[in-house]
Design a protein around this motif. Structure first.
Motif, short mmCIF file in Angstrom:
data_model
loop_
_atom_site.label_atom_id
_atom_site.label_comp_id
_atom_site.label_asym_id
_atom_site.label_seq_id
_atom_site.Cartn_x
_atom_site.Cartn_y
_atom_site.Cartn_z
N HIS A 189 -32.70 -19.83 7.21
CA HIS A 189 -33.29 -18.82 7.31
C HIS A 189 -33.87 -18.05 8.73
CE1 HIS A 189 -34.09 -20.22 3.33
NE2 HIS A 189 -34.85 -19.08 2.87
N LYS A 190 -33.27 -18.65 9.53
CA LYS A 190 -33.20 -18.08 10.86
C LYS A 190 -32.75 -16.65 11.07
CE LYS A 190 -33.61 -19.78 15.51
NZ LYS A 190 -33.77 -21.27 16.36
N PRO A 191 -33.30 -15.68 11.59
CA PRO A 191 -32.73 -14.59 11.83
C PRO A 191 -31.70 -14.60 13.06
CG PRO A 191 -34.92 -14.44 12.79
CD PRO A 191 -34.78 -15.78 11.98
N GLY A 192 -30.64 -13.79 13.06
CA GLY A 192 -29.62 -13.58 14.01
C GLY A 192 -30.03 -12.76 14.98
N PRO A 193 -29.09 -12.60 16.02
CA PRO A 193 -29.32 -11.67 17.02
C PRO A 193 -29.09 -10.40 16.59
CG PRO A 193 -27.25 -12.56 17.37
CD PRO A 193 -27.80 -13.35 15.99
#
Length: 87
Positions: free
Chosen positions: A82-86
């Motif tokens: 669930h971590k947002p990307g760049p």
């Protein structure tokens, strides 16, 4: 000669209340500014402490023994998914 026929008692009741309110305001202001010294351009203003990231909270809970290794691994995988990307 009396110009305010009978109004003297109202001032006698009002003036002590006014002085009590002014003294209370001065005490409140003194306490407030003594506990919160903020001046512009000076180092007396502290920056807010950074919040813990979810990963740091998870690491801390695992280190203190609140969660076991399986729960830790599963939670780490969920966080990574669930971590947002760049941008």
């Amino acid at each position: 000669m009396m110009y305010w026929a009978g109004g003297g008692w109202a001032w006698m009741a009002f003036m002590p209340l006014l002085w009590i309110a002014l003294i209370a305001l001065a005490v409140w202001a003194g306490i407030r500014f003594a506990h919160h010294p903020t001046t512009h351009g000076d180092s007396t203003h502290r920056a807010p402490e950074p919040r813990e990231t979810p990963e740091e909270i998870l690491d801390r809970r695992f280190a203190t023994g609140e969660i076991d290794a399986d729960t830790y691994t599963e939670a780490r995988q969920r966080l990574a998914a669930h971590k947002p990307g760049p941008r």
